[in-house]
Each structure stands twice: as C-alpha cells, then as structure tokens.
Write a protein that holds these residues in place. Structure first.
Motif, PDB file in Angstrom:
ATOM      1  N   HIS A 299       0.833  -1.207   0.000  1.00 27.60           N
ATOM      2  CA  HIS A 299       0.000   0.000   0.000  1.00 27.60           C
ATOM      3  C   HIS A 299       0.870   1.260   0.000  1.00 27.60           C
ATOM      4  O   HIS A 299       0.564   2.235  -0.711  1.00 27.60           O
ATOM      5  CB  HIS A 299      -0.936  -0.001   1.210  1.00 27.60           C
ATOM      6  N   ARG A 300       1.937   1.228   0.772  1.00 30.85           N
ATOM      7  CA  ARG A 300       2.801   2.415   0.836  1.00 30.85           C
ATOM      8  C   ARG A 300       3.476   2.699  -0.492  1.00 30.85           C
ATOM      9  O   ARG A 300       3.783   3.861  -0.806  1.00 30.85           O
ATOM     10  CB  ARG A 300       3.847   2.247   1.940  1.00 30.85           C
ATOM     11  N   TRP A 301       3.733   1.652  -1.265  1.00 30.51           N
ATOM     12  CA  TRP A 301       4.365   1.882  -2.558  1.00 30.51           C
ATOM     13  C   TRP A 301       3.482   2.703  -3.475  1.00 30.51           C
ATOM     14  O   TRP A 301       3.970   3.468  -4.303  1.00 30.51           O
ATOM     15  CB  TRP A 301       4.698   0.544  -3.221  1.00 30.51           C
ATOM     16  N   SER A 302       2.179   2.525  -3.342  1.00 28.88           N
ATOM     17  CA  SER A 302       1.264   3.253  -4.224  1.00 28.88           C
ATOM     18  C   SER A 302       1.276   4.751  -3.942  1.00 28.88           C
ATOM     19  O   SER A 302       0.827   5.537  -4.763  1.00 28.88           O
ATOM     20  CB  SER A 302      -0.164   2.712  -4.062  1.00 28.88           C
ATOM     21  N   ALA A 303       1.791   5.123  -2.765  1.00 26.69           N
ATOM     22  CA  ALA A 303       1.856   6.532  -2.397  1.00 26.69           C
ATOM     23  C   ALA A 303       3.309   6.976  -2.227  1.00 26.69           C
ATOM     24  O   ALA A 303       3.607   7.887  -1.453  1.00 26.69           O
ATOM     25  CB  ALA A 303       1.080   6.768  -1.098  1.00 26.69           C
ATOM     26  N   MET A 304       4.217   6.316  -2.953  1.00 26.29           N
ATOM     27  CA  MET A 304       5.635   6.628  -2.816  1.00 26.29           C
ATOM     28  C   MET A 304       5.918   8.088  -3.106  1.00 26.29           C
ATOM     29  O   MET A 304       5.445   8.634  -4.091  1.00 26.29           O
ATOM     30  CB  MET A 304       6.475   5.757  -3.756  1.00 26.29           C
ATOM     31  N   GLU A 305       6.695   8.672  -2.220  1.00 28.73           N
ATOM     32  CA  GLU A 305       7.186  10.031  -2.430  1.00 28.73           C
ATOM     33  C   GLU A 305       8.697   9.930  -2.626  1.00 28.73           C
ATOM     34  O   GLU A 305       9.435   9.681  -1.696  1.00 28.73           O
ATOM     35  CB  GLU A 305       6.848  10.918  -1.234  1.00 28.73           C
ATOM     36  N   GLY A 306       9.139  10.109  -3.827  1.00 30.15           N
ATOM     37  CA  GLY A 306      10.554   9.947  -4.112  1.00 30.15           C
ATOM     38  C   GLY A 306      10.798   8.774  -5.035  1.00 30.15           C
ATOM     39  O   GLY A 306       9.895   8.004  -5.358  1.00 30.15           O
ATOM     40  N   ALA A 307      12.041   8.648  -5.445  1.00 26.42           N
ATOM     41  CA  ALA A 307      12.377   7.688  -6.487  1.00 26.42           C
ATOM     42  C   ALA A 307      12.744   6.319  -5.954  1.00 26.42           C
ATOM     43  O   ALA A 307      12.821   5.368  -6.722  1.00 26.42           O
ATOM     44  CB  ALA A 307      13.534   8.234  -7.322  1.00 26.42           C
ATOM     45  N   GLU A 308      12.977   6.191  -4.638  1.00 25.88           N
ATOM     46  CA  GLU A 308      13.480   4.932  -4.114  1.00 25.88           C
ATOM     47  C   GLU A 308      12.805   4.584  -2.795  1.00 25.88           C
ATOM     48  O   GLU A 308      12.533   5.452  -1.971  1.00 25.88           O
ATOM     49  CB  GLU A 308      14.999   5.024  -3.914  1.00 25.88           C
ATOM     50  N   PHE A 309      12.553   3.286  -2.613  1.00 22.66           N
ATOM     51  CA  PHE A 309      12.027   2.772  -1.349  1.00 22.66           C
ATOM     52  C   PHE A 309      13.007   1.702  -0.881  1.00 22.66           C
ATOM     53  O   PHE A 309      13.315   0.759  -1.617  1.00 22.66           O
ATOM     54  CB  PHE A 309      10.638   2.168  -1.540  1.00 22.66           C
ATOM     55  N   THR A 310      13.499   1.839   0.344  1.00 22.31           N
ATOM     56  CA  THR A 310      14.512   0.921   0.853  1.00 22.31           C
ATOM     57  C   THR A 310      13.957   0.070   1.981  1.00 22.31           C
ATOM     58  O   THR A 310      13.410   0.590   2.957  1.00 22.31           O
ATOM     59  CB  THR A 310      15.747   1.686   1.354  1.00 22.31           C
TER      60      THR A 310
END
Length: 241
Positions: free
Chosen positions: A49-60
């Motif tokens: 769910h958080r990926w759908s609201a990603m702010e920025g280019a990368e999720f770690t």
C-alpha cells in the motif's frame, strides 16, 4: 565468505524444512514461510500500500538475516504485481552464516510460482568468498539487492537510511546477538522518520529495547501458532516516544 563448512552448518529436517543446528531453529515457519513473510513483514509494514503513495524515487527495505532469500523474493514478487510504475526498490540485508545456492534453491522449491525469481537470485548466488558486501541490480525490474556479510551490530553501520525493516533473526532465545538493545538502537538510527519495522517475535525484551531506542511499538496478531507479532514506527519528528 563461505568457508568450506557451509554445507555442514544447516540441514533439511524430516519434513524438508531448512534447519540451523547452531541456533536450533528453522529458517521459516513450519506452517508456510511465504505466508508468514506476507503476514508479518509485508502486512506489518503496510506494503505494498505504501508503494502506491511513494514520495521519491526509491524505497529501501532493511533486513536483519538474509537466510534463504525468501524475504527478498516475496517483496520482489509483490513489487512486480503492485509496485508503482516508476521508482526503485532497494533491499539491503546482512548475513553472518551464509548458506549455499543449492540449499537456498532446495528450500525455496516449495513455491513453484516463485521459481523464475529464485533462478534470478541463485544465478551468481549473492555470497562470494572473500567479499564482505555484494550488490546486484536488475534494471528492468527496478530492484537492487545488497547483502553485507558479518555480525549485525557491526555491519549495520554500513546500511543506508531505511523506510521499512524486516527484523528476522533466529528466535531471540537462540540467537540473542540479533536482538540486543545496542542493535535495536542502530536500527532506529538507520530508519527514516515515519519509517516502520515488523517482526514475528513479540518477546518482551525486544519490545522494551525497540521502545527504548525510540520506536512506537505495538503487538499485533501473529502468524500460525504465534499469538502475537510486533510492528511499529519511528515518530515523524525522530524523537523518542
């Protein structure tokens, strides 16, 4: 890295599950390791769910204990199906006692639909003798994997700032070095404000150490026979709760 004794360090039990005699513990749940990963780590960190609201280019994602690589393959599979159209998933882990590619493939063989990803992972298995840190990239998948070899309290200093933690060492009673207050404080240090963690364990000392480090900690329903697990977050202002 592997020292020629890797094959002796783990065994497959009578049910075909990978077992570490050193820690007297299995690598994942007898009930269904993949379902446990989805419930505890994906659900506890509110992914994807958080990926759908990603702010920025990368999720770690940061992980303590790479093991068979299952906890990497599950978010990779979900990222393929539910990840944003842009952005990059960065998975950073550590491992003190690496297993072989053959052992990983056998342990992961119970999930046929994951086998294409397993093939990607075991081709050039992440652990290479003499290297303390391995990074692999799959550009078309928009995903990277970095694994540090060594003791957690030392190598975690090499981690980037993390959005979500998978705290997945062997049971605290059997592998206490993966659950010390010092290590939990370093996990907090390497967590972005508002970032989260999840763990299958609900041991009281682990909860207290995470809370003392500054996390907000709560118990949640566990997976399988476990009544509880824990999840939580770093306050957005970075202050201790």
């Amino acid at each position: 890295m592997p020292d020629g004794k890797t094959e002796e360090a783990v065994i497959f039990d009578q049910d075909g599950l990978l077992f570490a005699p050193r820690f007297e513990d299995h690598y994942f749940s007898r009930h269904d390791g993949r379902a446990e990963t989805e419930h505890v780590f994906m659900g506890g960190n509110n992914l994807p769910h958080r990926w759908s609201a990603m702010e920025g280019a990368e999720f770690t994602i940061g992980e303590l204990g790479f093991g068979t690589g299952l906890n990497f393959l599950v978010p990779w599979d979900k990222w393929r199906k539910h990840g944003p159209k842009t952005g990059h998933l960065n998975f950073v882990s550590l491992e003190g006692f690496p297993i072989s590619a053959e052992q990983a493939r056998q342990a992961l063989s119970v999930w046929p639909d994951l086998q294409p990803l397993v093939d990607h992972l075991v081709q050039g298995w992440p652990f290479v003798e003499g290297q303390s840190c391995i990074t692999r990239h799959w550009p078309k998948e928009r995903i990277s994997l970095t694994i540090h070899h060594g003791m957690a309290v030392d190598v975690i200093e090499e981690f980037p700032i993390v959005e979500a933690w998978f705290l997945d060492g062997f049971a605290p009673a059997r592998n206490g070095s993966m659950w010390t207050g010092e290590l939990m404080a370093k996990v907090f240090k390497h967590t972005r404000p508002g970032g989260t963690f999840a763990s299958y364990t609900a041991a009281g000392q682990v909860r207290r150490d995470l809370s003392a480090a500054g996390f907000t900690v709560e118990r949640q329903p566990g997976f399988g026979h476990k009544r509880h697990m824990i999840a939580g977050h770093k306050p957005s202002d970075g202050a201790a709760s």
